[in-house]
Design a protein around this motif. Sequence first.
Motif, PDB file in Angstrom:
ATOM      1  N   ARG A 178       0.853  -1.180   0.000  1.00  0.00           N
ATOM      2  CA  ARG A 178       0.000   0.000   0.000  1.00  0.00           C
ATOM      3  C   ARG A 178       0.891   1.233   0.000  1.00  0.00           C
ATOM      4  O   ARG A 178       1.389   1.660   1.033  1.00  0.00           O
ATOM      5  CB  ARG A 178      -0.892   0.019   1.241  1.00  0.00           C
ATOM      6  CG  ARG A 178      -1.921  -1.083   1.303  1.00  0.00           C
ATOM      7  CD  ARG A 178      -3.058  -0.844   0.342  1.00  0.00           C
ATOM      8  NE  ARG A 178      -4.181  -1.718   0.625  1.00  0.00           N
ATOM      9  CZ  ARG A 178      -5.311  -1.709  -0.067  1.00  0.00           C
ATOM     10  NH1 ARG A 178      -5.462  -0.891  -1.062  1.00  0.00           N
ATOM     11  NH2 ARG A 178      -6.288  -2.537   0.239  1.00  0.00           N
ATOM     12  N   LEU A 179       1.148   1.812  -1.165  1.00  0.00           N
ATOM     13  CA  LEU A 179       1.979   3.005  -1.292  1.00  0.00           C
ATOM     14  C   LEU A 179       3.294   2.872  -0.523  1.00  0.00           C
ATOM     15  O   LEU A 179       3.723   3.777   0.182  1.00  0.00           O
ATOM     16  CB  LEU A 179       1.205   4.249  -0.828  1.00  0.00           C
ATOM     17  CG  LEU A 179       0.066   4.703  -1.755  1.00  0.00           C
ATOM     18  CD1 LEU A 179      -0.748   5.801  -1.107  1.00  0.00           C
ATOM     19  CD2 LEU A 179       0.601   5.189  -3.102  1.00  0.00           C
ATOM     20  N   GLU A 180       3.915   1.708  -0.676  1.00  0.00           N
ATOM     21  CA  GLU A 180       5.247   1.492  -0.086  1.00  0.00           C
ATOM     22  C   GLU A 180       6.289   2.258  -0.901  1.00  0.00           C
ATOM     23  O   GLU A 180       6.215   2.304  -2.125  1.00  0.00           O
ATOM     24  CB  GLU A 180       5.619   0.012  -0.111  1.00  0.00           C
ATOM     25  CG  GLU A 180       4.797  -0.876   0.782  1.00  0.00           C
ATOM     26  CD  GLU A 180       5.244  -2.324   0.642  1.00  0.00           C
ATOM     27  OE1 GLU A 180       5.642  -2.909   1.651  1.00  0.00           O
ATOM     28  OE2 GLU A 180       5.192  -2.861  -0.482  1.00  0.00           O
ATOM     29  N   ILE A 181       7.255   2.824  -0.224  1.00  0.00           N
ATOM     30  CA  ILE A 181       8.326   3.562  -0.897  1.00  0.00           C
ATOM     31  C   ILE A 181       9.606   2.734  -0.861  1.00  0.00           C
ATOM     32  O   ILE A 181      10.063   2.323   0.212  1.00  0.00           O
ATOM     33  CB  ILE A 181       8.566   4.927  -0.243  1.00  0.00           C
ATOM     34  CG1 ILE A 181       7.277   5.762  -0.238  1.00  0.00           C
ATOM     35  CG2 ILE A 181       9.696   5.668  -0.943  1.00  0.00           C
ATOM     36  CD1 ILE A 181       6.776   6.127  -1.615  1.00  0.00           C
ATOM     37  N   PHE A 182      10.169   2.487  -2.042  1.00  0.00           N
ATOM     38  CA  PHE A 182      11.455   1.805  -2.159  1.00  0.00           C
ATOM     39  C   PHE A 182      12.425   2.699  -2.919  1.00  0.00           C
ATOM     40  O   PHE A 182      12.012   3.607  -3.651  1.00  0.00           O
ATOM     41  CB  PHE A 182      11.303   0.474  -2.907  1.00  0.00           C
ATOM     42  CG  PHE A 182      10.462  -0.549  -2.188  1.00  0.00           C
ATOM     43  CD1 PHE A 182      10.985  -1.283  -1.137  1.00  0.00           C
ATOM     44  CD2 PHE A 182       9.149  -0.779  -2.567  1.00  0.00           C
ATOM     45  CE1 PHE A 182      10.215  -2.227  -0.479  1.00  0.00           C
ATOM     46  CE2 PHE A 182       8.372  -1.720  -1.918  1.00  0.00           C
ATOM     47  CZ  PHE A 182       8.908  -2.445  -0.864  1.00  0.00           C
ATOM     48  N   LYS A 183      13.698   2.444  -2.728  1.00  0.00           N
ATOM     49  CA  LYS A 183      14.733   3.181  -3.444  1.00  0.00           C
ATOM     50  C   LYS A 183      15.605   2.220  -4.256  1.00  0.00           C
ATOM     51  O   LYS A 183      15.992   1.153  -3.763  1.00  0.00           O
ATOM     52  CB  LYS A 183      15.618   3.951  -2.458  1.00  0.00           C
ATOM     53  CG  LYS A 183      14.966   5.184  -1.843  1.00  0.00           C
ATOM     54  CD  LYS A 183      14.872   6.331  -2.842  1.00  0.00           C
ATOM     55  CE  LYS A 183      14.412   7.609  -2.184  1.00  0.00           C
ATOM     56  NZ  LYS A 183      14.413   8.752  -3.125  1.00  0.00           N
ATOM     57  N   LYS A 184      15.880   2.600  -5.490  1.00  0.00           N
ATOM     58  CA  LYS A 184      16.882   1.922  -6.311  1.00  0.00           C
ATOM     59  C   LYS A 184      17.881   2.991  -6.713  1.00  0.00           C
ATOM     60  O   LYS A 184      17.665   3.731  -7.676  1.00  0.00           O
ATOM     61  CB  LYS A 184      16.244   1.271  -7.536  1.00  0.00           C
ATOM     62  CG  LYS A 184      17.247   0.511  -8.396  1.00  0.00           C
ATOM     63  CD  LYS A 184      16.571  -0.203  -9.559  1.00  0.00           C
ATOM     64  CE  LYS A 184      17.597  -0.966 -10.381  1.00  0.00           C
ATOM     65  NZ  LYS A 184      16.970  -1.719 -11.499  1.00  0.00           N
ATOM     66  N   GLY A 185      18.944   3.099  -5.927  1.00  0.00           N
ATOM     67  CA  GLY A 185      19.839   4.236  -6.092  1.00  0.00           C
ATOM     68  C   GLY A 185      19.088   5.508  -5.748  1.00  0.00           C
ATOM     69  O   GLY A 185      18.512   5.630  -4.666  1.00  0.00           O
TER      70      GLY A 185
END
Length: 453
Positions: free
Chosen positions: A321-328
């Motif tokens: 549910r609107l999870e925030i991930f980072k790729k660089g």
Amino acid sequence: MINLTLEELLQVTEGYLYNGEMRELSIDYVSIDSRTIKENSIFIALRGDNFNGNLFWKDAINKGAKVIILDEKPYIEGESLQEIIIIVKDTKKALLDLAKYYRKKLEIKVVGVTGSTGKTSTKDLIAAALSDRYKVYKTKGNYNNDIGMPLSILNIHDDVEVAVLEMGMNHAQEIHRLADIARPDVGVITNIGITHIENLKTQENIFKAKMEIADFFQNSNVLIINGDDEYLRKVENKNYKVLKTGIEEKNHIIAGDIVSLENGMRFTFKVNNQNKELFLPLLGVHSIYNCLLAIGVGVTLGATLEEIEKGIENLEATAMRLEIFKKGDITVINDCYNASPTSMKAAIDVLSKKTGKKKIAVLGYMAELGDYTESAHIEIGAYAKGRDIDMLLTLKNVGELYCRGYGNRVKVFDSADELISELNEIAASGDVILIKASRSQHFEEITKGFLNY
């Protein structure tokens, strides 16, 4: 520990003791899946179109089940079993009857949550808002149908003070049946959209179906609703109290001074002539609507505003549910738990307000829209274009429809693998990507594939 005796099991399920002796029970868990059985469990064998749970009774015993409820007699000749085996006419009916009976034994408050969108997020927020004051149990995942919700009830242990139960539906009378089992003290309706309109035909029918949550309400019950919703705003006090929340001034609990932050939302809310500022660790104005409903439940059940604030700031939300991930330096918003036109627009709004270079929407199919399927996908394409989304990527099952709304710049792919590969090529440092579709499309695999590419 689940407080049930063998005598109660036999009486409520209308079953008979096929194996074992009358004795005291110590039950910690109830399951319909032999793979999830734990020590001291009850295994209830259900039948489906492609499976027969009666075939797995030995597997359940090997995992530690102490009670087996079947609607077929098992072959146990020559085996020495200490476990209790109960035979009933219909295991699904036994599950429902047992849950309804056990709910009556529980000396707790029950909150029932339904609505077209936002049920799971609202459930999580309600549990958080109450968590600083009460021992709270909430529906796990999306256990919200006529099997999942009864299982949720049967796994409420006797130290719980408040249970927050999600109630889903596809047809009329389904919420009625769930409400009959759960008998919520407080009902919550998030909104009335067009999810499931394929079966219910009109939004008015959807509204009536959601209102079934109050079918068993009396003077002591409270219904908490989104007072800004086109359909819910017309609901007034009946033989129970109605509490309305929203951004418009006419509501009982009102939000204002809304500020979008990178990691959530900040706003003030007014209730009972008190004003309080709150940080919500979720994105989007739609999350504030869900939060207001949770505040309403907290106030109704006696939590202080300080307790509600502390609980919400420590929110444990359901995954996808609107999870925030980072790729660089690339930001990925993973919102693959489900999708409808309302939640699609809310997620696109979140993407449009994020700070970034390119804003890329990876959008999939929205299910259960019936005659609205074509127009809804075209509308979402146009909505994304109107919110200045730089790129829209999708799969071929809805590509043509999104093109009609967004324009021919939509990138359409034959497979998820092809989409992931292209996304990896075009995404650059500083970009923000939204990935969203109905749960049946498994777009979380696109999120995983891109993050791990």
